[in-house]
Design a protein around this motif. Structure first.
Motif, PDB file in Angstrom:
ATOM      1  N   THR A 230      53.045 -75.438 -68.554  1.00  0.00           N
ATOM      2  CA  THR A 230      54.351 -75.498 -69.201  1.00  0.00           C
ATOM      3  C   THR A 230      54.700 -76.948 -69.506  1.00  0.00           C
ATOM      4  OG1 THR A 230      55.508 -75.707 -67.093  1.00  0.00           O
ATOM      5  CG2 THR A 230      55.066 -73.468 -67.903  1.00  0.00           C
ATOM      6  N   THR A 231      55.786 -77.142 -70.257  1.00  0.00           N
ATOM      7  CA  THR A 231      56.220 -78.501 -70.576  1.00  0.00           C
ATOM      8  C   THR A 231      56.576 -79.271 -69.310  1.00  0.00           C
ATOM      9  OG1 THR A 231      57.078 -77.769 -72.718  1.00  0.00           O
ATOM     10  CG2 THR A 231      57.901 -79.877 -71.863  1.00  0.00           C
ATOM     11  N   GLU A 232      57.316 -78.614 -68.415  1.00  0.00           N
ATOM     12  CA  GLU A 232      57.703 -79.277 -67.158  1.00  0.00           C
ATOM     13  C   GLU A 232      56.472 -79.660 -66.339  1.00  0.00           C
ATOM     14  OE1 GLU A 232      62.036 -78.048 -65.391  1.00  0.00           O
ATOM     15  OE2 GLU A 232      60.423 -76.571 -65.239  1.00  0.00           O
ATOM     16  N   ARG A 233      55.509 -78.755 -66.314  1.00  0.00           N
ATOM     17  CA  ARG A 233      54.310 -79.037 -65.510  1.00  0.00           C
ATOM     18  C   ARG A 233      53.486 -80.160 -66.133  1.00  0.00           C
ATOM     19  NH1 ARG A 233      52.957 -74.026 -64.090  1.00  0.00           N
ATOM     20  NH2 ARG A 233      54.053 -74.357 -62.129  1.00  0.00           N
ATOM     21  N   ALA A 234      53.428 -80.209 -67.441  1.00  0.00           N
ATOM     22  CA  ALA A 234      52.704 -81.289 -68.112  1.00  0.00           C
ATOM     23  C   ALA A 234      53.362 -82.637 -67.815  1.00  0.00           C
ATOM     24  CB  ALA A 234      52.671 -81.036 -69.618  1.00  0.00           C
ATOM     25  N   VAL A 235      54.692 -82.664 -67.812  1.00  0.00           N
ATOM     26  CA  VAL A 235      55.403 -83.899 -67.481  1.00  0.00           C
ATOM     27  C   VAL A 235      55.143 -84.276 -66.023  1.00  0.00           C
ATOM     28  CG1 VAL A 235      57.680 -84.975 -67.240  1.00  0.00           C
ATOM     29  CG2 VAL A 235      57.181 -83.531 -69.231  1.00  0.00           C
ATOM     30  N   ALA A 236      55.162 -83.279 -65.144  1.00  0.00           N
ATOM     31  CA  ALA A 236      54.899 -83.540 -63.720  1.00  0.00           C
ATOM     32  C   ALA A 236      53.498 -84.101 -63.524  1.00  0.00           C
ATOM     33  CB  ALA A 236      55.083 -82.254 -62.913  1.00  0.00           C
ATOM     34  N   PHE A 237      52.531 -83.568 -64.268  1.00  0.00           N
ATOM     35  CA  PHE A 237      51.166 -84.069 -64.186  1.00  0.00           C
ATOM     36  C   PHE A 237      51.098 -85.531 -64.644  1.00  0.00           C
ATOM     37  CE2 PHE A 237      47.041 -84.747 -66.343  1.00  0.00           C
ATOM     38  CZ  PHE A 237      46.202 -84.621 -65.246  1.00  0.00           C
ATOM     39  N   ALA A 238      51.800 -85.840 -65.742  1.00  0.00           N
ATOM     40  CA  ALA A 238      51.817 -87.220 -66.240  1.00  0.00           C
ATOM     41  C   ALA A 238      52.471 -88.156 -65.230  1.00  0.00           C
ATOM     42  CB  ALA A 238      52.559 -87.275 -67.577  1.00  0.00           C
ATOM     43  N   VAL A 239      53.537 -87.707 -64.608  1.00  0.00           N
ATOM     44  CA  VAL A 239      54.222 -88.522 -63.600  1.00  0.00           C
ATOM     45  C   VAL A 239      53.306 -88.771 -62.408  1.00  0.00           C
ATOM     46  CG1 VAL A 239      56.121 -88.549 -61.923  1.00  0.00           C
ATOM     47  CG2 VAL A 239      56.547 -87.839 -64.288  1.00  0.00           C
ATOM     48  N   ALA A 240      52.576 -87.735 -61.998  1.00  0.00           N
ATOM     49  CA  ALA A 240      51.637 -87.887 -60.874  1.00  0.00           C
ATOM     50  C   ALA A 240      50.568 -88.925 -61.209  1.00  0.00           C
ATOM     51  CB  ALA A 240      50.990 -86.544 -60.542  1.00  0.00           C
ATOM     52  N   PHE A 241      50.029 -88.849 -62.423  1.00  0.00           N
ATOM     53  CA  PHE A 241      49.012 -89.826 -62.821  1.00  0.00           C
ATOM     54  C   PHE A 241      49.592 -91.237 -62.855  1.00  0.00           C
ATOM     55  CE2 PHE A 241      47.300 -92.428 -66.274  1.00  0.00           C
ATOM     56  CZ  PHE A 241      46.031 -92.663 -65.771  1.00  0.00           C
TER      57      PHE A 241
END
Length: 403
Positions: A230-241
């Motif tokens: 999802t969009t939220e999960r993609a943002v969370a993944f980017a934040v984690a990286f």
């Protein structure tokens, strides 16, 4: 002198060999196992068990690094020894999920085999009778044998008895370097008995931080690939990286180089290496591991308000990491990094918002603190350059030249 002494006549100093990098692959797996153990048991008991397992994994890797700092990994005999240690380390890592359960004996037995076997080789195969190398190795081996009794006894026990025996064993293992492996009725060994090859030694510990950071990327990538993107999960993944990238920046931008140079110039090199690298680098690694667990929790539930234990994981990892940096600088340079200490306090403070904001917002706030520390240090460096003042590494070199 050891029969398999690492050559020391190169102008640039020794660097990590391909065998040592191959050896590290086992510990990529081991660190992943520690992360999964903590993720599955996010309780005070689980935190304690994960911490103990991490300290065991670290102690096995750390001593091998000290040994290969002196032995030549290009020697066939040393290669065979390291490959044997790798196999035992892999067995230890396999046992980690059930280290406090059905695989306790495999976990403890593999660890004891690593420590006792390696230093038996160092004492009786790699060193001649009466040499400094054999004296040192025999002292260390004595401590490992004593600790090994408690490790094996704990593996054969159950419940709180096992935990108590393993804590005693861990205290023996970690206390040994502080008393320089004192053994009653025999001549003391002084820190000067060890010769640290700075370039190789510092590089090996830097590579372990890379192992921990790499495990974070693997963990967050694997979690994201198993879930709906999802969009939220993609943002969370980017934040984690980006959080992982910020941690890399904080260590490798200049800290690693300055610490290596300070170690090289130190009159008490062995003691400084013991304190700054052997003891404090495991705290840095712990911060990265806890951060990886927090990243995975946020990716799994980006829009949810996380439970208290999960909030603690999200903020505690970066806080531990920044605090470890503060302690590392204090030991290596005798000064306090106010910016990094403030960042650690800021991460803890953000945790108090965990009950009212989503996991993604919490992760964004933590990332903002890490970025703020980096920016503040960069601005401070530019202002220092504008005044014509020397950078920390330049000042260190100037002091060394003056001395």
């Amino acid at each position: 002198m050891s029969r398999f002494q690492r050559p020391t006549d190169t102008a640039e100093g020794q660097r990590a060999t391909t065998l040592e990098l191959f050896y590290d692959l086992v510990f990529v797996f081991a660190i992943t196992q520690v992360s999964h153990l903590l993720l599955r048991h996010l309780t005070w008991e689980g935190v304690g068990q994960s911490a103990l397992v991490l300290l065991v994994v670290w102690w096995a890797w750390n001593y091998t690094t000290w040994v290969t700092n002196e032995l030549d990994p290009e020697s066939i005999v040393v290669r065979l020894m390291l490959i044997g240690v790798m196999l035992a380390s892999l067995l230890m890592a396999v046992a980690i999920p059930e280290a406090f359960g059905d695989r306790a004996l495999l976990f403890a037995g593999a660890y004891v085999a690593i420590q006792v076997g390696r230093h038996a080789f160092l004492a009786f195969a790699a060193s001649g009778r009466g040499t400094n190398e054999r004296v040192r190795a025999e002292r260390i081996l004595t401590w490992f044998v004593v600790a090994g009794v408690f490790w094996i006894a704990g593996a054969l026990a159950d419940g709180s008895t096992r935990t108590l025996l393993w804590l005693i064993a861990l205290a023996i293992d970690y206390g040994a370097p502080l008393c320089t492996y004192w053994v009653p009725f025999v001549r003391r060994v002084t820190p000067e008995a060890w010769q640290v090859q700075t370039a190789h030694f510092a590089e090996r510990f830097q590579l372990f931080i890379i192992i921990a950071l790499g495990e974070t990327i693997v963990l967050t990538g694997a979690t994201t690939s198993d879930l709906e993107l999802t969009t939220e999960r993609a943002v969370a993944f980017a934040v984690a990286f980006l959080t992982t990238a910020a941690m890399w920046w904080l260590y490798f931008d200049y800290v690693a180089r300055i610490a290596e140079r300070r170690l090289e110039l130190a009159p008490n090199r062995t003691t400084l290496a013991r304190d700054g690298y052997t003891y404090l680098h495991v705290v840095l690694a712990a911060g990265v591991i806890v951060s990886a667990v927090g990243d995975e929790l946020v990716i799994a539930h980006p829009g949810d308000v996380l439970p208290g234990a999960e909030v603690a994981a999200v903020v505690a990892g970066p806080a531990i990491y920044l605090l470890a940096h503060t302690l590392f600088r204090l030991r290596m340079a005798g000064s306090i990094s106010v910016k990094r200490l403030a960042g650690a306090i800021g991460c803890v403070a953000v945790g108090f918002l965990g009950g009212v904001v989503s996991g993604l917002v919490l992760a964004l706030l933590v990332l903002a603190i890490l970025v703020a520390v980096i920016v503040a240090e960069q601005v401070s460096g530019q202002r220092r350059a504008g005044r014509g003042d020397l950078a920390p590494l330049e000042r260190l070199e100037a002091e060394a030249g003056g001395a």
